[in-house]
Design an enzyme around this catalytic site. Sequence first.
Site, PDB file in Angstrom:
ATOM      1  N   ASP A 407      -9.918  12.099 -51.113  1.00 12.83           N
ATOM      2  CA  ASP A 407      -9.724  11.308 -49.975  1.00 12.83           C
ATOM      3  C   ASP A 407      -8.464  11.639 -49.347  1.00 12.83           C
ATOM      4  OD1 ASP A 407     -10.429   9.434 -47.947  1.00 12.83           O
ATOM      5  OD2 ASP A 407      -9.582   7.722 -49.271  1.00 12.83           O
ATOM      6  N   GLU A 410      -6.406  14.930 -44.961  1.00 15.22           N
ATOM      7  CA  GLU A 410      -6.341  15.619 -43.870  1.00 15.22           C
ATOM      8  C   GLU A 410      -5.029  16.344 -43.658  1.00 15.22           C
ATOM      9  OE1 GLU A 410      -7.415  12.290 -44.334  1.00 15.22           O
ATOM     10  OE2 GLU A 410      -9.434  12.717 -44.005  1.00 15.22           O
ATOM     11  N   ASP A 485     -14.279   6.570 -42.674  1.00 12.61           N
ATOM     12  CA  ASP A 485     -14.272   4.887 -42.591  1.00 12.61           C
ATOM     13  C   ASP A 485     -15.131   4.619 -41.106  1.00 12.61           C
ATOM     14  OD1 ASP A 485     -12.889   5.288 -44.721  1.00 12.61           O
ATOM     15  OD2 ASP A 485     -10.779   4.931 -43.649  1.00 12.61           O
TER      16      ASP A 485
HETATM   17  C1  GLC Z   1     -10.032   5.556 -47.212  1.00  9.74           C
HETATM   18  C2  GLC Z   1     -11.127   6.100 -47.421  1.00  9.74           C
HETATM   19  C3  GLC Z   1     -12.153   5.309 -48.238  1.00  9.74           C
HETATM   20  C4  GLC Z   1     -11.228   4.592 -49.356  1.00  9.74           C
HETATM   21  C5  GLC Z   1      -9.973   4.134 -49.244  1.00  9.74           C
HETATM   22  C6  GLC Z   1      -9.196   3.543 -50.164  1.00  9.74           C
HETATM   23  O1  GLC Z   1      -9.806   4.574 -46.204  1.00  9.74           O
HETATM   24  O2  GLC Z   1     -11.883   6.720 -46.452  1.00  9.74           O
HETATM   25  O3  GLC Z   1     -13.242   5.452 -48.270  1.00  9.74           O
HETATM   26  O4  GLC Z   1     -12.152   3.497 -49.990  1.00  9.74           O
HETATM   27  O5  GLC Z   1      -9.370   5.048 -48.527  1.00  9.74           O
HETATM   28  O6  GLC Z   1      -9.053   4.664 -51.331  1.00  9.74           O
END
Ligand code: GLC
Length: 804
Positions: A407, A410, A485
């Site tokens: 995650d 980017e 998200d």
């Molecule tokens: C980001 C991700 C989400 C995750 C969060 C905490 O917002 O997109 O899926 O739960 O981080 O790790």
Amino acid sequence: MILNTELELKGNLFPTKIISYKKDVDTLYFTSENGVVLQITVQRDSIFRFRFTTTSIFENDFSYAITKYASRGFNQLDITENEKYYCIQTSKIICKVSKLDMRISLFDAVDNYLICEDELGFHWEESHENGGDIVKMSKMSQIGESYYGLGDKPVQNNLKGKRFENWVTDSYAYGRDTDPIYKAIPFYVGLHDKKAYGIFFDNTFRSFFDFCHERRNVTSFWAQGGEMNYYFMYGPNMVDVVANYTDLTGRPHQLPPLWALGYHQCKWSYYPESKVKEITNTFRELKIPCDAIYLDIDYMEGFRCFTWNKKYFPDPKRMVKELLDNGFKTIAIIDPGIKIDKDYSVFKEALDKDYFCKRADGPYMKGKVWPGECYFPDFTNPKVREWWAGLFKELIEDIGVKGVWNDMNEPAVMDVPGKTFPDDVRHDYDGNHCSHRKAHNIYGMQMARATYHGLKKFSYPKRPFVITRAAYAGTQRYTSTWTGDNVATWEHLSIANAQAQRMCMSGFSFVGSDIGGFAEQPNGELYARWIQLGIFHPFCRTHSSGDHGDQEPWAFGDNITDIVRKFIEIRYQLLPYLYTAFWRYATEGIPILKSLVLYDQADAHTHYRNDEFIFGEKILACPITEPNAKGRRMYVPEGNWYNFWDNSLIKGGNEVWVDADLDSMPIFVKEGAIIPKYPIQQYVGEKQIGELHLDVFFKFGQEKSQVYEDAEDGFDYKKGRFSLRNFNLLGKEDSLTIQQFRSGKFITSYETFEINLIGLPFEIRKVEVDNVKIDLSSSLKGNVLVISKEFTELHIIGKKTILI
Ligand code: GLC
């Protein structure tokens, strides 16, 4: 031209007339009077690559997107010239290059039809700020042309009339039309006159696409640096265009383990261990199938990657084993930001080895993410990727975690403008040193790649499973993905549908959304409708931020729990069908979800459809995307379709109303289809499959179906231990014949098929299996026939014709 861009600070420059031409096997070079060189490589009969340099020297030819397995070679290559053009011809494409100005036009070699022609063609601006060029391309849009693809753009299917940017961006609670978001896949498909082609602009700088937005008859694309370097691939079938694109940029290196196609449950975050167990136990108590449980960032010690919070998870190895004994595979999140902490071994090691990204003048790239101030590994350095892969040893091999979720790659940085690294950060880029302007769009991809290699190594002999948020073209080789998200709104349910279809069109089929929405909370109705869509997405996971309440299947009352269970059960029954579609995707590049236009491009009704899609080859699904609906209108493509719920037959080519109370949704099966089903299991492998159920949907005429199976994990299938069944169905007024052709060395666990004959226009009088009449009293109940899986020809003969 490309007007109203901020780039238009100084004039455009253009190639002048061609003064020389040279050929080197499959590559042609054209040089203009003002020093522009156009390099055309004939990759295949249906794929040409175009590359321009304005300095007469090309950059080192390096791409993260193009796979080393891409096919090369062609049947025909003829080069001719006349006063005006050079003409390059293969068996599929004719390419004309204008001697006057290097403009290119491309034709179908079979019927000489014009497919794609340059408007201004290649032109450029010199970049005063950064050096190099801002490279641009403009093409005429043909009459009635439509455009598709471009990754995860949260917009309607047909891109015509819109402009987009490719710059991978952390986009919490994005909305319809937010651009750019998490992925950069600079590939689009054009369709006009029933013929489709694709363009892949393999340039990792910030890039832009304009589909008849600036000028209604012009489509253009440009990038803030690098080369004008694009591939043209011709269909004319859209499916072949996408398959060609995945031939270039790759397909998953292996099938996922079958359990990864089951249902996954996630939340930010399930902790401590007792909470995780409470969730998994509730799945089993309520008999809701589920294969994977996720640990979001709170499982770590202060959000330090590769550590555990021992207060919440005192003995991860034991817990992971206990979960596995209960059928749950544990998936853990790993982000790129490494906490600056001199007592933290991962940080220390990367510092010692000089693996962190640095700013232009030498300091480390420091940025705030969940753990606070972090440094970030340079995943574009092969040594760093190898080191990173090695870090998974304990998590995977020792503790037994089965999947990793990448995650914030980017890369996301908090509290700074642009939400990412500044442009000046330096990257190795596999020896092609560059700034973040060039590496940004592939940073997340390279992280997922390194993670994939770690999982592949330490999960062996099982298959790896990775999920990523950020991606560039080609990331589908290594990992699955989700759409980031999103928000718990009805509009986002529609967006999820559009994004999943678009990603499949863009060569990346292993995709799903956060079911129910990540931000905010859905009500039961929205959650149920979203699950109905989600069971048709290759990656099927509920996830939520957890700020607004619970989002488990039982969080909305018994009525909703029952609906959710019912649909997840359908997913589990259809696993062999989905797995077969995945196998076709991984081997041939056929998208798992097909927007209607991809399914039937010749039918102009499909060109602007958004909601309906084909799941695999034979199932038509359409989610309900509004509250309080009792059904909806939808377009049913040409052909005859059986309603999934009551087997009634309808004729397509029309918009129809379909009833769908909350416990139902519009699902249809194509006539002639043979759909394999497994028994409902609480998790993959819970039961040994004792019999394969086949739903056979009668058709007057012929239809082909396939069923692919293997050991559901491991790599033996690559050595031929798979089972592929090709079925040919032929229906007539008083008979139905099914032939089976088997290949592969895998022996399935079952011995018999339970064949459910649907829509027969006659009563069964006699059944022959491989020309031998069988005893109906023991093998036929109603229209359900049980026969050996080994048959090669099943012949069902009717008593008398009943009018339908
Ligand atoms: C980001 C991700 C989400 C995750 C969060 C905490 O917002 O997109 O899926 O739960 O981080 O790790």
